[in-house]
Design an enzyme around this catalytic site. Sequence first.
Site, PDB file in Angstrom:
ATOM      1  N   ARG A 120      37.672  -4.815   0.925  1.00 16.00           N
ATOM      2  CA  ARG A 120      37.937  -3.616   1.728  1.00 16.00           C
ATOM      3  C   ARG A 120      36.702  -2.835   2.165  1.00 16.00           C
ATOM      4  O   ARG A 120      36.827  -1.786   2.785  1.00 16.00           O
ATOM      5  CB  ARG A 120      38.897  -2.648   1.003  1.00 16.00           C
ATOM      6  CG  ARG A 120      40.216  -3.264   0.594  1.00 16.00           C
ATOM      7  CD  ARG A 120      41.270  -2.225   0.344  1.00 16.00           C
ATOM      8  NE  ARG A 120      40.835  -1.193  -0.595  1.00 16.00           N
ATOM      9  CZ  ARG A 120      41.453  -0.027  -0.736  1.00 16.00           C
ATOM     10  NH1 ARG A 120      42.518   0.253   0.000  1.00 16.00           N
ATOM     11  NH2 ARG A 120      41.028   0.849  -1.613  1.00 16.00           N
ATOM     12  N   ASP A 121      35.523  -3.319   1.854  1.00 14.20           N
ATOM     13  CA  ASP A 121      34.323  -2.609   2.320  1.00 14.20           C
ATOM     14  C   ASP A 121      33.223  -3.612   2.661  1.00 14.20           C
ATOM     15  O   ASP A 121      32.058  -3.421   2.296  1.00 14.20           O
ATOM     16  CB  ASP A 121      33.840  -1.623   1.247  1.00 14.20           C
ATOM     17  CG  ASP A 121      32.879  -0.582   1.803  1.00 14.20           C
ATOM     18  OD1 ASP A 121      32.886  -0.370   3.045  1.00 14.20           O
ATOM     19  OD2 ASP A 121      32.114   0.020   1.020  1.00 14.20           O
ATOM     20  N   LEU A 122      33.590  -4.654   3.381  1.00 11.63           N
ATOM     21  CA  LEU A 122      32.610  -5.668   3.764  1.00 11.63           C
ATOM     22  C   LEU A 122      31.758  -5.162   4.917  1.00 11.63           C
ATOM     23  O   LEU A 122      32.274  -4.749   5.955  1.00 11.63           O
ATOM     24  CB  LEU A 122      33.324  -6.960   4.184  1.00 11.63           C
ATOM     25  CG  LEU A 122      34.076  -7.695   3.080  1.00 11.63           C
ATOM     26  CD1 LEU A 122      34.858  -8.855   3.665  1.00 11.63           C
ATOM     27  CD2 LEU A 122      33.115  -8.190   2.007  1.00 11.63           C
ATOM     28  N   ASN A 126      26.483  -4.196   2.037  1.00 14.95           N
ATOM     29  CA  ASN A 126      27.100  -4.611   0.779  1.00 14.95           C
ATOM     30  C   ASN A 126      26.967  -6.109   0.520  1.00 14.95           C
ATOM     31  O   ASN A 126      27.667  -6.661  -0.321  1.00 14.95           O
ATOM     32  CB  ASN A 126      28.573  -4.212   0.751  1.00 14.95           C
ATOM     33  CG  ASN A 126      28.758  -2.715   0.606  1.00 14.95           C
ATOM     34  OD1 ASN A 126      27.840  -2.004   0.209  1.00 14.95           O
ATOM     35  ND2 ASN A 126      29.933  -2.222   0.945  1.00 14.95           N
TER      36      ASN A 126
END
Length: 293
Positions: A120-122, A126
Site C-alpha cells: 500500500r505504499d510502493l 521505499n
Amino acid sequence: MSLINWQPIQSYLKAANKLCWCTKATRFIKLDNEDEGMPSTAMRISILKELQPHPNIVNLKEVDYMPSEKRLNLVFYLDNDLRKHLKSLKSKLPPYEVKLLMFQLFNAVHFCHSRRIIHRDLKPQNILISKDNVIKLADFGLARAFSIPIRTLTHEIETLWYRAPEVLLGQRQYALGVDTWACGCIFAELMEKKALFTGDCEIDQIFKIFQFFGTPSSKEWPNLVNLPDFKPTFPRFKPCKPEEVLPSFDRMGLDLLLKLVALDPAKRISVKEALKHAYFSDLKQEDISRFVI
C-alpha cells in the site's frame, strides 16, 4: 534502559559497511495506546517477520525496546533508495537494468501478496538499492494483511503520484491492484527517469491519469459510476498515444506497462502474471536464479 548492547552491533555494522556497502538505519516507532485489538506497531513487526527472509525484502535485524520513551527502534541494514539513485544518474538507466530491477520488484511484491499482505505504499523512496543493483522492498508502515472478502480499508494510501485511480475516486474496498498500479508507475519512472503522473492534489492527479488514458466511460470501467468521488461533469479528455509519451519503451515493455496501469482494477494484470510476461523472456538465467526462492 535499552535491551540491546549497541557496542558490538556498531562494530559489526562498520565491518558490514566495508563488505556490503551497507549502512545502519533505525526507524523510530511510537508505541500504540490502543485498549482493544492488536496494536498497529505489533502488526507492522509481525508483517515484517512474516516476510523474512527474502532476497528482495529488507531485513529486520534488531528490535530495540525503549520503555522510558515508549518507543521501538527497528534496525535495518540498507543502501541507497531508488529515488535518490535515479536522481544521481546523468542519463536514463539501460533497458536491461530496468528489466532486472522490475523483475526483483515483482518478485518481492508477489511474495507479499502470496502471504496475503498488501504493501500500500510502493514508491521509489521505499525501494532500497545496493551498488550491485539488488533491490529491497522496505517501509511496511502502511502494509496490511487481507482476507477474502476484502474488508473496507482507508483510502489514504500510496503517495499521490503512485495512487491507483479507484482509490483517488474514493473506493474503500480494494485489493492487490493498488500495488500493481504503483509497480506500473515505478516501471515508467525507471524507464523515462521521470514520474508518469505528477498531480499536485488528488483531483489534479486523477485528471493527469485521464489525460493519458482518456476520460473513461462506464463501458470501459463498469464500476466507475459507483465510485463516490467520480463526477459525470469531469472534463472529457482524449487519450494520448502511449508510445509518444513513453519513447524509451519497446513494444513488450509498453504492453506490460499498460496492463499494470489499466484503469479498471478488474482488468489489471497481477504481479504473478507480470513475472511471466514476455518482457522478461530475455533475462539471463543466472540473474533470475539470484532472486527466485
